[in-house]
Scaffold this active site. Sequence first.
Site, PDB file in Angstrom:
ATOM      1  N   ASN A  73     -73.239 -37.294 -25.083  1.00  0.00           N
ATOM      2  CA  ASN A  73     -72.416 -37.807 -23.984  1.00  0.00           C
ATOM      3  C   ASN A  73     -72.678 -39.309 -23.800  1.00  0.00           C
ATOM      4  O   ASN A  73     -73.575 -39.865 -24.419  1.00  0.00           O
ATOM      5  CB  ASN A  73     -72.779 -37.044 -22.692  1.00  0.00           C
ATOM      6  CG  ASN A  73     -71.637 -37.039 -21.688  1.00  0.00           C
ATOM      7  OD1 ASN A  73     -70.654 -37.787 -21.816  1.00  0.00           O
ATOM      8  ND2 ASN A  73     -71.761 -36.217 -20.673  1.00  0.00           N
ATOM      9  N   PHE A  74     -71.864 -39.919 -22.948  1.00  0.00           N
ATOM     10  CA  PHE A  74     -72.030 -41.312 -22.531  1.00  0.00           C
ATOM     11  C   PHE A  74     -71.995 -42.296 -23.699  1.00  0.00           C
ATOM     12  O   PHE A  74     -72.702 -43.306 -23.687  1.00  0.00           O
ATOM     13  CB  PHE A  74     -73.322 -41.494 -21.701  1.00  0.00           C
ATOM     14  CG  PHE A  74     -73.378 -40.579 -20.507  1.00  0.00           C
ATOM     15  CD1 PHE A  74     -72.442 -40.698 -19.491  1.00  0.00           C
ATOM     16  CD2 PHE A  74     -74.336 -39.578 -20.418  1.00  0.00           C
ATOM     17  CE1 PHE A  74     -72.472 -39.847 -18.387  1.00  0.00           C
ATOM     18  CE2 PHE A  74     -74.375 -38.719 -19.325  1.00  0.00           C
ATOM     19  CZ  PHE A  74     -73.441 -38.857 -18.308  1.00  0.00           C
ATOM     20  N   LEU A  75     -71.193 -41.991 -24.697  1.00  0.00           N
ATOM     21  CA  LEU A  75     -70.973 -42.967 -25.775  1.00  0.00           C
ATOM     22  C   LEU A  75     -70.147 -44.114 -25.196  1.00  0.00           C
ATOM     23  O   LEU A  75     -69.039 -43.901 -24.692  1.00  0.00           O
ATOM     24  CB  LEU A  75     -70.225 -42.301 -26.939  1.00  0.00           C
ATOM     25  CG  LEU A  75     -69.670 -43.245 -28.016  1.00  0.00           C
ATOM     26  CD1 LEU A  75     -70.767 -44.065 -28.680  1.00  0.00           C
ATOM     27  CD2 LEU A  75     -68.903 -42.442 -29.068  1.00  0.00           C
ATOM     28  N   THR A 135     -67.491 -33.495 -25.884  1.00  0.00           N
ATOM     29  CA  THR A 135     -66.073 -33.502 -25.504  1.00  0.00           C
ATOM     30  C   THR A 135     -65.555 -34.934 -25.602  1.00  0.00           C
ATOM     31  O   THR A 135     -66.335 -35.883 -25.525  1.00  0.00           O
ATOM     32  CB  THR A 135     -65.865 -33.020 -24.052  1.00  0.00           C
ATOM     33  OG1 THR A 135     -66.640 -33.847 -23.168  1.00  0.00           O
ATOM     34  CG2 THR A 135     -66.255 -31.574 -23.862  1.00  0.00           C
ATOM     35  N   LEU A 189     -70.677 -32.625 -18.811  1.00  0.00           N
ATOM     36  CA  LEU A 189     -70.525 -33.578 -17.694  1.00  0.00           C
ATOM     37  C   LEU A 189     -69.716 -34.807 -18.088  1.00  0.00           C
ATOM     38  O   LEU A 189     -69.783 -35.230 -19.224  1.00  0.00           O
ATOM     39  CB  LEU A 189     -71.914 -34.004 -17.219  1.00  0.00           C
ATOM     40  CG  LEU A 189     -72.814 -32.847 -16.822  1.00  0.00           C
ATOM     41  CD1 LEU A 189     -74.239 -33.340 -16.569  1.00  0.00           C
ATOM     42  CD2 LEU A 189     -72.262 -32.124 -15.583  1.00  0.00           C
TER      43      LEU A 189
HETATM   44  S1  MYA Z   1     -66.726 -39.205 -25.102  1.00  0.00           S
HETATM   45  C1  MYA Z   1     -66.619 -40.706 -24.170  1.00  0.00           C
HETATM   46  C2  MYA Z   1     -66.378 -41.859 -25.076  1.00  0.00           C
HETATM   47  N1  MYA Z   1     -66.454 -43.105 -24.362  1.00  0.00           N
HETATM   48  C3  MYA Z   1     -65.402 -43.790 -23.906  1.00  0.00           C
HETATM   49  O1  MYA Z   1     -64.265 -43.397 -24.066  1.00  0.00           O
HETATM   50  C4  MYA Z   1     -65.742 -45.069 -23.150  1.00  0.00           C
HETATM   51  C5  MYA Z   1     -64.789 -46.195 -23.453  1.00  0.00           C
HETATM   52  N2  MYA Z   1     -64.673 -46.424 -24.883  1.00  0.00           N
HETATM   53  C6  MYA Z   1     -65.665 -46.954 -25.639  1.00  0.00           C
HETATM   54  O2  MYA Z   1     -66.752 -47.293 -25.182  1.00  0.00           O
HETATM   55  C7  MYA Z   1     -65.356 -47.100 -27.128  1.00  0.00           C
HETATM   56  O3  MYA Z   1     -63.962 -47.091 -27.305  1.00  0.00           O
HETATM   57  C8  MYA Z   1     -65.998 -45.978 -27.986  1.00  0.00           C
HETATM   58  C9  MYA Z   1     -65.559 -46.139 -29.442  1.00  0.00           C
HETATM   59  C10 MYA Z   1     -67.531 -46.119 -27.924  1.00  0.00           C
HETATM   60  C11 MYA Z   1     -65.606 -44.591 -27.522  1.00  0.00           C
HETATM   61  N3  MYA Z   1     -66.069 -39.704 -29.857  1.00  0.00           N
HETATM   62  O4  MYA Z   1     -66.780 -48.530 -32.958  1.00  0.00           O
HETATM   63  P1  MYA Z   1     -65.378 -48.194 -33.298  1.00  0.00           P
HETATM   64  C12 MYA Z   1     -64.384 -42.869 -33.514  1.00  0.00           C
HETATM   65  C13 MYA Z   1     -66.325 -39.709 -31.184  1.00  0.00           C
HETATM   66  O5  MYA Z   1     -64.645 -49.229 -34.090  1.00  0.00           O
HETATM   67  P2  MYA Z   1     -64.728 -48.360 -30.499  1.00  0.00           P
HETATM   68  C14 MYA Z   1     -68.412 -39.036 -25.425  1.00  0.00           C
HETATM   69  O6  MYA Z   1     -69.237 -39.709 -24.883  1.00  0.00           O
HETATM   70  C15 MYA Z   1     -63.003 -43.194 -34.038  1.00  0.00           C
HETATM   71  O7  MYA Z   1     -62.284 -42.006 -34.262  1.00  0.00           O
HETATM   72  N4  MYA Z   1     -65.812 -40.615 -32.026  1.00  0.00           N
HETATM   73  O8  MYA Z   1     -64.539 -47.801 -31.999  1.00  0.00           O
HETATM   74  C16 MYA Z   1     -68.809 -37.993 -26.474  1.00  0.00           C
HETATM   75  C17 MYA Z   1     -63.343 -43.955 -35.293  1.00  0.00           C
HETATM   76  O9  MYA Z   1     -63.766 -43.059 -36.311  1.00  0.00           O
HETATM   77  P3  MYA Z   1     -62.703 -42.633 -37.478  1.00  0.00           P
HETATM   78  C18 MYA Z   1     -65.014 -41.563 -31.514  1.00  0.00           C
HETATM   79  O10 MYA Z   1     -63.465 -48.108 -29.781  1.00  0.00           O
HETATM   80  C19 MYA Z   1     -69.160 -38.710 -27.742  1.00  0.00           C
HETATM   81  C20 MYA Z   1     -64.573 -44.757 -34.874  1.00  0.00           C
HETATM   82  O11 MYA Z   1     -65.146 -44.059 -33.751  1.00  0.00           O
HETATM   83  C21 MYA Z   1     -64.720 -41.628 -30.154  1.00  0.00           C
HETATM   84  O12 MYA Z   1     -65.266 -49.744 -30.494  1.00  0.00           O
HETATM   85  C22 MYA Z   1     -69.366 -37.789 -28.911  1.00  0.00           C
HETATM   86  C23 MYA Z   1     -64.210 -46.157 -34.430  1.00  0.00           C
HETATM   87  O13 MYA Z   1     -65.393 -46.813 -34.111  1.00  0.00           O
HETATM   88  C24 MYA Z   1     -65.275 -40.638 -29.321  1.00  0.00           C
HETATM   89  N5  MYA Z   1     -65.039 -40.606 -28.014  1.00  0.00           N
HETATM   90  O14 MYA Z   1     -65.848 -47.398 -29.885  1.00  0.00           O
HETATM   91  C25 MYA Z   1     -69.737 -38.560 -30.158  1.00  0.00           C
HETATM   92  N6  MYA Z   1     -63.910 -42.676 -29.931  1.00  0.00           N
HETATM   93  O15 MYA Z   1     -62.350 -43.881 -38.209  1.00  0.00           O
HETATM   94  C26 MYA Z   1     -69.839 -37.665 -31.380  1.00  0.00           C
HETATM   95  C27 MYA Z   1     -63.699 -43.249 -31.116  1.00  0.00           C
HETATM   96  O16 MYA Z   1     -63.402 -41.613 -38.321  1.00  0.00           O
HETATM   97  C28 MYA Z   1     -71.120 -36.891 -31.403  1.00  0.00           C
HETATM   98  N7  MYA Z   1     -64.356 -42.596 -32.081  1.00  0.00           N
HETATM   99  O17 MYA Z   1     -61.518 -42.062 -36.752  1.00  0.00           O
HETATM  100  C29 MYA Z   1     -71.261 -36.098 -32.681  1.00  0.00           C
HETATM  101  C30 MYA Z   1     -72.551 -35.276 -32.736  1.00  0.00           C
HETATM  102  C31 MYA Z   1     -73.758 -36.154 -33.009  1.00  0.00           C
HETATM  103  C32 MYA Z   1     -75.069 -35.401 -32.967  1.00  0.00           C
HETATM  104  C33 MYA Z   1     -75.242 -34.417 -34.096  1.00  0.00           C
HETATM  105  C34 MYA Z   1     -76.599 -33.728 -34.057  1.00  0.00           C
HETATM  106  C35 MYA Z   1     -76.792 -32.693 -35.083  1.00  0.00           C
END
Ligand code: MYA
Length: 434
Positions: A182-184, A218, A434
């Site tokens: 969460n909180f990415l 999510t 959350l």
């Molecule tokens: S969801 C809440 C996400 N946060 C926000 O929406 C806040 C406002 N937005 C931002 O801060 C940025 O726009 C974020 C992206 C940080 C979201 N989940 O760096 P980029 C992919 C997963 O150039 P930015 C939450 O917190 C996108 O498809 N991936 O983009 C749950 C593309 O990849 P691809 C996402 O806009 C997080 C790439 O990132 C998301 O500067 C779960 C682009 O990168 C997203 N919400 O930064 C995370 N948004 O080219 C996954 C964009 O492939 C966890 N992208 O399409 C996975 C499990 C990990 C643990 C595993 C353990 C075994």
Amino acid sequence: MTDNNSPPGSPKVNPDHNSEANPLPKDDSSLENIVRRFQDSMSLAKKHKFWETQPVGQFKDAGDTSLPEGPIEPPTPLSEVKQEPYNLPSPYEWTTCDMDSEETCNEVYNLLKNNYVEDDENMFRFNYSKEFLRWALRPPGYYKSWHIGVRAKTSKKLVAFITGVPARIRVRDEVVKMAEINFLCVHKKLRSKRLAPVMIKEVTRRVHLENIWQAAYTAGVVLPTPITTCQYWHRSLNPKKLIDVGFSRLGPRMTMSRTIKLYKLPDQPATPGFRKMELRDVPAVTWLLRNYLSQFVVSPDFDENDVEHWLLPTEDVVDSYLVESPKTHDITDFCSFYTLPSSILGNQNYSILKAAYSYYNVSTKTPLLQLMNDALIVAKKKDFDVFNALDVMHNESFLKELKFGPGDGQLHYYLYNYRIRNALRTSELGLVLL
Ligand code: MYA
């Protein structure tokens, strides 16, 4: 779509400024829905340079029932997990955020307050409180190393964040140790520089170091591949403010005074024995909840420690109520909601929207409709402006009747490194993140 790709109306998504004060079920053929379906189908066709490399359900495999359910990749020996952090672009460095520290907690709070999820029209932005962040990030058995920040090397300013917390999630009859991610968040000035994939890889590495290989998360964006897609519903508690700030609109043929009357609630809950949950209730609530959640395909596997942490009331963070039978003193029903305000951007009169989010609810003796009406009554008394609920678990049975209106955003649920053969119905999902 906006830079964060989040439509309004769900928690990664935020308040729905389009829901009508007089809620009507959404027409599937509305322009809005057609546009959304088009965008979603575009997203399916879209290349996901990062996500295509990850052990997640891929769009090309959707509907292939020959693929087995369960882990997509087996765990690797711990000695083979990369020992050093991933490389960041040279102006930045990793930091572990100590949420016990007032100063660090403030920095995280401010990063999210200014850069986290907004609705499509940039009218609202989530404003998780510091107490909420501490609660969300320090459950039983949490790892400090999973609270990951990125700082600018020279100024030391916190510019990005991602977190994991450990959880046991049951998928059908398998209880799987997972991380809830969460909180990415990446600072607005650093967007679209592919920082997010590095952050996701780094949290994955640190989760692997704890011998955990699955995760749940999510998002408001469509990624490969949702296990289900939920909708948010909103119940106005303070319709005048919601209309004034553009969260909702006056329904057709409605006046403000008729609208206020429509949403008026009784002063006191109706159910005899309805009271706030206390520490002594933890065993009974755990039992009630475990029994209830066992019917869903995916749900948390809560023990008493988890229930104490996640559901014992914490002021301005989480509220829980239960029904204690006046006769037998048995605990028969339970409801809860968490507090997540949003900043109202650029409104002269109001700066904060106080929203309650339905969390876990269990009814065995009190009809769910009556229980949730009591939840609305206590939320109203606590001065919330709106009560939000997803269409998960049995929520659909009360939404329309209790005057919730459908939001226009969607919340997609995902599992990392765990395949589910067919997407779930939202009512098969027993998990609220959350
Ligand atoms: S969801 C809440 C996400 N946060 C926000 O929406 C806040 C406002 N937005 C931002 O801060 C940025 O726009 C974020 C992206 C940080 C979201 N989940 O760096 P980029 C992919 C997963 O150039 P930015 C939450 O917190 C996108 O498809 N991936 O983009 C749950 C593309 O990849 P691809 C996402 O806009 C997080 C790439 O990132 C998301 O500067 C779960 C682009 O990168 C997203 N919400 O930064 C995370 N948004 O080219 C996954 C964009 O492939 C966890 N992208 O399409 C996975 C499990 C990990 C643990 C595993 C353990 C075994």
